[in-house]
Design a protein around this motif. Structure first.
Motif, PDB file in Angstrom:
ATOM      1  N   LEU A  14     -26.367 -63.225-126.501  1.00 16.04           N
ATOM      2  CA  LEU A  14     -25.491 -62.166-126.918  1.00 16.04           C
ATOM      3  C   LEU A  14     -26.092 -61.038-126.204  1.00 16.04           C
ATOM      4  O   LEU A  14     -27.012 -60.692-125.781  1.00 16.04           O
ATOM      5  N   ARG A  15     -24.979 -60.191-125.926  1.00 16.83           N
ATOM      6  CA  ARG A  15     -25.043 -58.692-125.654  1.00 16.83           C
ATOM      7  C   ARG A  15     -24.671 -58.015-127.172  1.00 16.83           C
ATOM      8  O   ARG A  15     -23.650 -58.213-127.459  1.00 16.83           O
ATOM      9  N   VAL A  16     -25.954 -57.259-127.536  1.00 16.90           N
ATOM     10  CA  VAL A  16     -25.507 -56.829-128.766  1.00 16.90           C
ATOM     11  C   VAL A  16     -25.439 -54.950-128.586  1.00 16.90           C
ATOM     12  O   VAL A  16     -26.436 -54.643-127.799  1.00 16.90           O
ATOM     13  N   ALA A  17     -24.594 -54.514-128.982  1.00 13.10           N
ATOM     14  CA  ALA A  17     -24.417 -52.977-128.708  1.00 13.10           C
ATOM     15  C   ALA A  17     -25.407 -52.238-129.794  1.00 13.10           C
ATOM     16  O   ALA A  17     -25.515 -52.536-130.701  1.00 13.10           O
ATOM     17  N   ALA A  18     -25.946 -51.195-129.188  1.00 11.07           N
ATOM     18  CA  ALA A  18     -26.855 -50.313-129.799  1.00 11.07           C
ATOM     19  C   ALA A  18     -26.170 -49.286-130.627  1.00 11.07           C
ATOM     20  O   ALA A  18     -26.872 -48.582-131.470  1.00 11.07           O
ATOM     21  N   ASP A  19     -24.924 -48.825-130.055  1.00 12.21           N
ATOM     22  CA  ASP A  19     -23.930 -47.759-130.618  1.00 12.21           C
ATOM     23  C   ASP A  19     -22.604 -47.856-130.299  1.00 12.21           C
ATOM     24  O   ASP A  19     -22.271 -49.136-129.639  1.00 12.21           O
TER      25      ASP A  19
ATOM     26  N   GLN B 288     -20.721 -46.363-128.486  1.00  9.43           N
ATOM     27  CA  GLN B 288     -20.067 -46.283-127.192  1.00  9.43           C
ATOM     28  C   GLN B 288     -20.196 -47.753-126.369  1.00  9.43           C
ATOM     29  O   GLN B 288     -19.566 -48.148-125.728  1.00  9.43           O
ATOM     30  N   GLU B 289     -21.642 -48.464-126.614  1.00 11.17           N
ATOM     31  CA  GLU B 289     -21.698 -49.552-126.043  1.00 11.17           C
ATOM     32  C   GLU B 289     -20.817 -50.743-126.733  1.00 11.17           C
ATOM     33  O   GLU B 289     -20.416 -51.542-125.835  1.00 11.17           O
ATOM     34  N   GLU B 290     -20.572 -50.591-128.126  1.00 15.29           N
ATOM     35  CA  GLU B 290     -19.339 -51.472-128.660  1.00 15.29           C
ATOM     36  C   GLU B 290     -18.101 -51.007-127.900  1.00 15.29           C
ATOM     37  O   GLU B 290     -17.630 -52.447-127.475  1.00 15.29           O
ATOM     38  N   ARG B 291     -17.704 -50.273-127.490  1.00 14.70           N
ATOM     39  CA  ARG B 291     -16.566 -50.064-126.854  1.00 14.70           C
ATOM     40  C   ARG B 291     -16.667 -50.732-125.265  1.00 14.70           C
ATOM     41  O   ARG B 291     -15.653 -51.455-124.775  1.00 14.70           O
ATOM     42  N   ASP B 292     -17.859 -50.494-124.863  1.00 10.44           N
ATOM     43  CA  ASP B 292     -17.968 -51.037-123.436  1.00 10.44           C
ATOM     44  C   ASP B 292     -18.091 -52.778-123.466  1.00 10.44           C
ATOM     45  O   ASP B 292     -17.693 -53.344-122.637  1.00 10.44           O
TER      46      ASP B 292
ATOM     47  N   GLY C   3     -22.781 -60.630-136.184  1.00 12.25           N
ATOM     48  CA  GLY C   3     -23.566 -61.386-137.162  1.00 12.25           C
ATOM     49  C   GLY C   3     -25.049 -60.748-137.385  1.00 12.25           C
ATOM     50  O   GLY C   3     -24.939 -59.529-137.263  1.00 12.25           O
ATOM     51  N   ALA C   4     -25.807 -61.480-137.788  1.00 10.34           N
ATOM     52  CA  ALA C   4     -27.107 -60.786-138.147  1.00 10.34           C
ATOM     53  C   ALA C   4     -27.685 -59.972-136.998  1.00 10.34           C
ATOM     54  O   ALA C   4     -28.368 -58.927-137.231  1.00 10.34           O
ATOM     55  N   GLU C   5     -27.410 -60.221-135.693  1.00 14.09           N
ATOM     56  CA  GLU C   5     -28.044 -59.607-134.594  1.00 14.09           C
ATOM     57  C   GLU C   5     -27.251 -58.126-134.530  1.00 14.09           C
ATOM     58  O   GLU C   5     -28.029 -57.217-133.877  1.00 14.09           O
ATOM     59  N   GLY C   6     -26.117 -58.031-134.791  1.00 17.73           N
ATOM     60  CA  GLY C   6     -25.332 -57.010-134.602  1.00 17.73           C
ATOM     61  C   GLY C   6     -23.898 -57.358-134.344  1.00 17.73           C
ATOM     62  O   GLY C   6     -23.670 -58.356-134.385  1.00 17.73           O
ATOM     63  N   ARG C   7     -23.309 -56.283-133.421  1.00 10.51           N
ATOM     64  CA  ARG C   7     -21.982 -56.436-132.768  1.00 10.51           C
ATOM     65  C   ARG C   7     -22.084 -56.607-131.430  1.00 10.51           C
ATOM     66  O   ARG C   7     -22.862 -55.751-130.787  1.00 10.51           O
ATOM     67  N   GLY C   8     -21.290 -57.427-130.732  1.00  6.20           N
ATOM     68  CA  GLY C   8     -21.502 -57.433-129.397  1.00  6.20           C
ATOM     69  C   GLY C   8     -20.222 -58.562-128.688  1.00  6.20           C
ATOM     70  O   GLY C   8     -19.277 -58.770-129.274  1.00  6.20           O
ATOM     71  N   VAL C   9     -21.144 -59.208-127.866  1.00  2.00           N
ATOM     72  CA  VAL C   9     -20.450 -60.335-127.122  1.00  2.00           C
ATOM     73  C   VAL C   9     -21.084 -61.518-127.187  1.00  2.00           C
ATOM     74  O   VAL C   9     -22.310 -61.508-126.914  1.00  2.00           O
TER      75      VAL C   9
ATOM     76  N   ARG D  38     -29.085 -52.842-125.739  1.00  4.49           N
ATOM     77  CA  ARG D  38     -29.248 -51.664-125.375  1.00  4.49           C
ATOM     78  C   ARG D  38     -28.933 -51.679-123.723  1.00  4.49           C
ATOM     79  O   ARG D  38     -29.544 -51.304-123.107  1.00  4.49           O
ATOM     80  N   ASP D  39     -27.694 -52.181-123.465  1.00  3.36           N
ATOM     81  CA  ASP D  39     -27.288 -52.233-122.143  1.00  3.36           C
ATOM     82  C   ASP D  39     -28.058 -53.241-121.311  1.00  3.36           C
ATOM     83  O   ASP D  39     -28.107 -53.098-120.036  1.00  3.36           O
ATOM     84  N   GLY D  40     -28.875 -53.918-122.091  1.00  3.99           N
ATOM     85  CA  GLY D  40     -29.801 -54.765-121.223  1.00  3.99           C
ATOM     86  C   GLY D  40     -31.199 -54.253-121.024  1.00  3.99           C
ATOM     87  O   GLY D  40     -31.951 -54.890-120.347  1.00  3.99           O
ATOM     88  N   ASN D  41     -31.328 -53.163-121.474  1.00  8.09           N
ATOM     89  CA  ASN D  41     -32.583 -52.553-121.296  1.00  8.09           C
ATOM     90  C   ASN D  41     -33.672 -53.109-121.984  1.00  8.09           C
ATOM     91  O   ASN D  41     -34.964 -52.757-121.973  1.00  8.09           O
ATOM     92  N   ASP D  42     -33.440 -53.707-123.256  1.00 12.16           N
ATOM     93  CA  ASP D  42     -34.070 -54.470-124.197  1.00 12.16           C
ATOM     94  C   ASP D  42     -33.650 -56.176-124.233  1.00 12.16           C
ATOM     95  O   ASP D  42     -32.363 -56.210-124.298  1.00 12.16           O
ATOM     96  N   TYR D  43     -34.652 -56.894-124.552  1.00 12.82           N
ATOM     97  CA  TYR D  43     -34.115 -58.413-124.695  1.00 12.82           C
ATOM     98  C   TYR D  43     -35.219 -59.023-125.384  1.00 12.82           C
ATOM     99  O   TYR D  43     -36.424 -58.936-125.221  1.00 12.82           O
ATOM    100  N   TRP D  44     -34.663 -60.201-125.955  1.00  9.26           N
ATOM    101  CA  TRP D  44     -35.670 -60.941-126.423  1.00  9.26           C
ATOM    102  C   TRP D  44     -35.070 -62.469-126.619  1.00  9.26           C
ATOM    103  O   TRP D  44     -33.864 -62.937-126.700  1.00  9.26           O
ATOM    104  N   LEU D  45     -35.934 -63.310-127.211  1.00 11.62           N
ATOM    105  CA  LEU D  45     -35.629 -64.803-127.333  1.00 11.62           C
ATOM    106  C   LEU D  45     -36.613 -65.385-128.235  1.00 11.62           C
ATOM    107  O   LEU D  45     -37.895 -64.759-128.197  1.00 11.62           O
ATOM    108  N   GLN D  46     -36.404 -66.381-128.905  1.00 14.92           N
ATOM    109  CA  GLN D  46     -37.500 -67.191-129.554  1.00 14.92           C
ATOM    110  C   GLN D  46     -37.605 -68.454-129.054  1.00 14.92           C
ATOM    111  O   GLN D  46     -36.577 -69.185-128.751  1.00 14.92           O
ATOM    112  N   ARG D  47     -38.767 -68.840-128.715  1.00 16.24           N
ATOM    113  CA  ARG D  47     -38.856 -70.175-128.036  1.00 16.24           C
ATOM    114  C   ARG D  47     -38.969 -71.535-129.115  1.00 16.24           C
ATOM    115  O   ARG D  47     -38.972 -71.124-130.313  1.00 16.24           O
TER     116      ARG D  47
END
Length: 373
Positions: A120-125, A127-131, A151-157, A255-264
């Motif tokens: 997922l790419r999740v938008a922080a605001d 402007q990022e949603e438009r991108d 979804g639960a993570e937010g809106r994005g791609v 946040r445009d890829g500036n932050d990222y996470w996963l669960q093993r």
């Protein structure tokens, strides 16, 4: 900050060390750097029947290859629509297609280490949603898998091709396969690289017809000719104990890829980012972590992900960025070839570059070598 282990969660408990280089070694090929691109170049050269030696300052996957976020992502560091604008549609689409093929190969060959989950790419605001909308439109126009996500993570791609893997384990297994094929891997710090010879700081040498430099973070220090084009920064991460109260089905770019996470699969969360908040220190520091960036990661963990699991690991790894946004790739002196600086997304592209560089050195041009020239 809580007492934690100052090492990558991926390398924790794995033996990735190597023996010291003997007094002198002779081979057809010497590869400097035993991360993803270096090991991939060795595999390609060994398949061609060449005598191969690999050296690394610390060991297998000792840099970002064994200390990254564990993401398997198609494409380049630049989001697809940005890559099209910057490099042209043919190059951006061609590179994306190659990375998709590499993803499929990983899932088929190493299903116990590499899992296709989508990302997922999740938008922080707003402007990022438009991108995100612009990214979806560009990818769908070119037949690439990207759909809107809410979804639960937010809106994005949502990108269906992407996945996760255990990077240190994956590269250790490839290294073990190479050793079984009589590829010699050694620990040693390189002092000088010249056509036909790699000289260690100890004075020991590897003489080889072909020399490959396959290094990401710190490439400009090893090859000073790239000092104006390549710049390295540390990327900081943390990891938690298993958290049964949080379920993260897919890796997330935020946040445009500036932050990222996963669960093993074991429930542990690996979370990184905040480089843009760390200031000049992130470009100057060779390793370690900073209170400012780690506090940002703590806030993401607690406030956005809702995890209360104990933080068990905090670490950083250096990666290199180029001015043009494409990796270093090609012959830099007679019989000396270099690749590296993947802008923080080398898990797939780095391996492709390593194999393509080996083929280039053996006289075979490829689409990737043309696009990176």
């Amino acid at each position: 900050m809580r007492e934690t282990r100052a090492e990558s969660i991926w390398r924790d408990g794995l033996d990735l060390g190597l023996g010291a280089l003997p007094d002198a070694v002779r081979a057809d090929v010497c590869v400097v750097g035993l991360g993803g691109s270096g090991l991939s170049a060795l595999a390609e050269c060994r398949q061609a029947g060449l005598r191969c030696v690999g050296v690394d300052r610390h060991g297998v996957a000792a840099g970002a290859a064994g200390a990254n976020g564990g993401f398997l992502l198609a494409g380049q560091a630049a989001f697809y629509h940005d890559a099209v604008q910057r490099y042209g549609r043919e190059r951006a689409l061609g590179i994306y297609a190659l990375t998709r093929s590499e993803l499929a190969r990983r899932y088929a060959q190493s299903p116990d280490v590499c899992r296709q989950t989508g990302s997922l790419r999740v938008a922080a605001d707003a402007q990022e949603e438009r991108d995100c909308v612009a990214q979806i439109e560009a990818m769908q126009r070119d037949g690439l898998p990207a759909v809107p996500y809410l979804g639960a993570e937010g809106r994005g791609v949502l990108f269906a091709d992407d996945g996760v893997f255990d990077p240190a384990r994956y590269w250790r297994e490839l290294a073990a396969t190479l050793v079984a094929q009589d590829v010699a891997l050694f620990r040693g710090e390189v002092g000088d690289i010249a056509p036909g010879v790699v000289t260690m700081t100890s004075g020991r040498t590897v003489r080889a017809d072909l020399v490959f430099v396959a290094v990401d973070g710190g490439l400009e220090a090893l090859l000073p000719q790239f000092a104006g084009e390549v710049h390295s920064a540390r990327l900081q991460m943390l990891a938690t104990a298993p958290d049964a109260t949080v379920t993260l089905q897919r890796p997330v770019y935020f946040r445009d890829g500036n932050d990222y996470w996963l669960q093993r699969a074991d429930g542990r969360i690996a979370l990184g980012g905040g480089r843009d908040l760390g200031g000049d220190e992130e470009w100057r520091a060779a390793d370690g972590v900073s209170p400012r960036v780690q506090a940002h990661l703590d806030a993401l963990l607690r406030d956005r992900l809702g995890s209360r699991a104990a933080v068990t690991h905090r670490w950083s790894a250096r990666v290199a960025f180029t001015q043009r946004g494409l990796p270093v790739f090609g012959e830099i002196a007679r019989g000396v070839f270099a690749t590296g600086a993947y802008d923080g997304t080398g898990n797939i592209l780095g391996a492709l570059c390593g194999r393509a560089l080996a083929r280039l050195a053996l006289g075979e041009r490829s689409a990737l070598s043309e696009w990176l020239a």
